[in-house]
Motif scaffolding. Structure first.
Motif, PDB file in Angstrom:
ATOM      1  N   ALA A  26      -5.054 -39.723  28.361  1.00  0.00           N
ATOM      2  CA  ALA A  26      -5.065 -39.673  26.901  1.00  0.00           C
ATOM      3  C   ALA A  26      -6.476 -39.879  26.399  1.00  0.00           C
ATOM      4  CB  ALA A  26      -4.125 -40.732  26.321  1.00  0.00           C
ATOM      5  N   PHE A  27      -6.795 -39.243  25.263  1.00  0.00           N
ATOM      6  CA  PHE A  27      -8.142 -39.260  24.701  1.00  0.00           C
ATOM      7  C   PHE A  27      -8.067 -39.732  23.250  1.00  0.00           C
ATOM      8  CE2 PHE A  27      -7.434 -35.784  27.639  1.00  0.00           C
ATOM      9  CZ  PHE A  27      -8.433 -35.973  28.591  1.00  0.00           C
ATOM     10  N   THR A  28      -8.962 -40.636  22.892  1.00  0.00           N
ATOM     11  CA  THR A  28      -9.067 -41.080  21.501  1.00  0.00           C
ATOM     12  C   THR A  28     -10.533 -41.107  21.108  1.00  0.00           C
ATOM     13  OG1 THR A  28      -9.135 -43.413  22.173  1.00  0.00           O
ATOM     14  CG2 THR A  28      -6.976 -42.492  21.589  1.00  0.00           C
ATOM     15  N   PHE A  29     -10.769 -41.010  19.785  1.00  0.00           N
ATOM     16  CA  PHE A  29     -12.124 -41.004  19.270  1.00  0.00           C
ATOM     17  C   PHE A  29     -12.370 -42.309  18.520  1.00  0.00           C
ATOM     18  CE2 PHE A  29     -11.030 -36.603  19.881  1.00  0.00           C
ATOM     19  CZ  PHE A  29     -12.170 -36.090  20.477  1.00  0.00           C
ATOM     20  N   GLU A  82      -7.948 -43.070  28.543  1.00  0.00           N
ATOM     21  CA  GLU A  82      -6.978 -43.896  29.256  1.00  0.00           C
ATOM     22  C   GLU A  82      -6.338 -42.998  30.302  1.00  0.00           C
ATOM     23  OE1 GLU A  82      -4.184 -45.940  26.799  1.00  0.00           O
ATOM     24  OE2 GLU A  82      -5.622 -46.148  25.151  1.00  0.00           O
ATOM     25  N   HIS A 102      -4.032 -34.660  22.089  1.00  0.00           N
ATOM     26  CA  HIS A 102      -5.060 -35.388  22.826  1.00  0.00           C
ATOM     27  C   HIS A 102      -4.473 -36.105  24.039  1.00  0.00           C
ATOM     28  CE1 HIS A 102      -8.169 -34.312  20.128  1.00  0.00           C
ATOM     29  NE2 HIS A 102      -7.738 -35.023  19.111  1.00  0.00           N
ATOM     30  N   THR A 103      -3.540 -35.435  24.691  1.00  0.00           N
ATOM     31  CA  THR A 103      -2.973 -35.960  25.923  1.00  0.00           C
ATOM     32  C   THR A 103      -3.055 -34.881  26.995  1.00  0.00           C
ATOM     33  OG1 THR A 103      -0.729 -35.235  25.391  1.00  0.00           O
ATOM     34  CG2 THR A 103      -1.378 -37.447  24.655  1.00  0.00           C
ATOM     35  N   TRP A 135      -6.308 -31.175  28.755  1.00  0.00           N
ATOM     36  CA  TRP A 135      -6.502 -31.860  27.471  1.00  0.00           C
ATOM     37  C   TRP A 135      -5.878 -30.932  26.444  1.00  0.00           C
ATOM     38  CZ3 TRP A 135     -11.722 -34.400  25.667  1.00  0.00           C
ATOM     39  CH2 TRP A 135     -11.551 -34.937  24.386  1.00  0.00           C
ATOM     40  N   GLY A 170     -12.298 -42.220  14.712  1.00  0.00           N
ATOM     41  CA  GLY A 170     -11.196 -41.503  14.109  1.00  0.00           C
ATOM     42  C   GLY A 170     -11.056 -40.104  14.671  1.00  0.00           C
ATOM     43  N   GLU A 171     -10.165 -39.330  14.084  1.00  0.00           N
ATOM     44  CA  GLU A 171      -9.861 -37.987  14.562  1.00  0.00           C
ATOM     45  C   GLU A 171     -11.109 -37.117  14.554  1.00  0.00           C
ATOM     46  OE1 GLU A 171      -8.184 -36.043  16.617  1.00  0.00           O
ATOM     47  OE2 GLU A 171      -6.432 -36.877  15.615  1.00  0.00           O
ATOM     48  N   ASP A 221     -11.161 -33.478  15.621  1.00  0.00           N
ATOM     49  CA  ASP A 221     -10.664 -32.199  16.115  1.00  0.00           C
ATOM     50  C   ASP A 221     -10.240 -31.372  14.926  1.00  0.00           C
ATOM     51  OD1 ASP A 221      -9.000 -31.424  19.149  1.00  0.00           O
ATOM     52  OD2 ASP A 221      -9.237 -30.087  17.436  1.00  0.00           O
ATOM     53  N   ALA A 231     -14.941 -38.676  24.365  1.00  0.00           N
ATOM     54  CA  ALA A 231     -13.814 -39.445  23.845  1.00  0.00           C
ATOM     55  C   ALA A 231     -13.573 -40.635  24.758  1.00  0.00           C
ATOM     56  CB  ALA A 231     -12.558 -38.579  23.763  1.00  0.00           C
TER      57      ALA A 231
END
Length: 275
Positions: free
Chosen positions: A56-59, A46, A72-73, A89, A62-63, A65, A43
């Protein structure tokens, strides 16, 4: 590479170690710099890089999971550069350690989480991520098998193909598959529509089971039919890397453990050959 799976305090603990021919400081940067993490971590990250700092994690696509309400923090729980980084996580805890060696360093991951059935997916995914890390740092990682082949290997190593027999005799399989749930359902149904009141398609019936008419169906996620003095329930949902299958048989389910095991493993094998 070494991998082990244990249970501690009611939670699943995955431990992995990887020797890298790169200096510890270089590996530490790859572990903590978001620009470097983007080359190998699953991912985008930040992070406020300090003890108790937020992460924090983002893809990017898009989502990604299967949890209905994913978190996702996280927060940094331990920070000792260039040796130790531990953070959460959601409910998972990841602990990364960098240890110098004569020819580089050893990178260790300890991951603590609740979803034991996802362990083969997590192990396979981390192996491929660490291959990508080595390559990003200029290494020459040996090419791995396809993800689905790795996944099925670790299912067997960890015993994740075995069922649970509940106190009331209910037989319960929870099995992560590598194909999407729509494809898995289509194979089980033989491409036919499943209708309440009809007998279930043969793909949903293990050898030795005498099924009654379908009592409930919600395609492609749920099927229930009577069998003997109990019932069989199939459920499918989006899982980690493919469909998550849960199959239960109440009543004399334990008598049919081997037959259900063979059916599910045949289904899993088809997922591997088709992905």
């Amino acid at each position: 590479m070494s991998e082990s799976l244990t249970s501690e305090n009611g939670r699943t603990v995955l431990r992995m170690r990887r020797r890298l021919a790169h200096p510890p400081d270089k590996v530490w940067r790859a572990l903590t710099d978001p620009a470097e993490l983007a080359h190998w971590y699953p991912a985008l990250v930040e992070v406020d890089l300090r003890l108790d700092g937020r992460i924090a994690f983002t893809f990017p696509d898009g989502e990604d999971d299967f949890v209905e309400d994913p978190d996702h923090t996280g927060v940094i729980r331990a920070y000792d550069p260039p040796r130790l980084l531990e953070f959460t996580w959601g409910s998972e805890i990841q602990r990364w350690e960098v240890t110098p060696t004569d020819d580089g360093c050893e990178l260790s991951l300890t991951s603590t989480y609740d979803d034991r059935a996802s362990s083969a997916s997590l192990t396979s995914g981390w192996i491929l991520c660490l291959d990508a890390l080595d390559k990003a740092l200029g290494g020459d990682s040996v090419p791995r098998e396809h993800y689905s082949v790795l996944h099925e290997h670790f299912v067997k190593v960890y015993g994740l193909d075995r069922p649970e027999v509940l106190a009331d005799g209910t037989l319960r399989f929870e099995r992560q598959l590598t194909g999407p749930k729509d494809d898995v359902w289509a194979r089980l149904a033989g491409g036919a529509e499943v209708v309440t009141g009809d007998l279930p398609p043969g793909g949903f019936v293990a050898e030795g089971i005498e099924p009654g008419p379908v009592a409930e169906v919600e395609q492609p996620v749920r099927l229930v039919y009577p069998a003997g003095d109990g019932s069989v329930t199939w459920t499918l949902r989006d899982g980690n890397g493919g469909a998550r299958l849960v199959l239960t048989q109440t009543g004399a389910g334990a008598e049919h453990e081997a037959a259900w095991h063979d059916l599910i493993e045949s289904l899993a094998s088809e997922s591997v050959t088709r992905t």
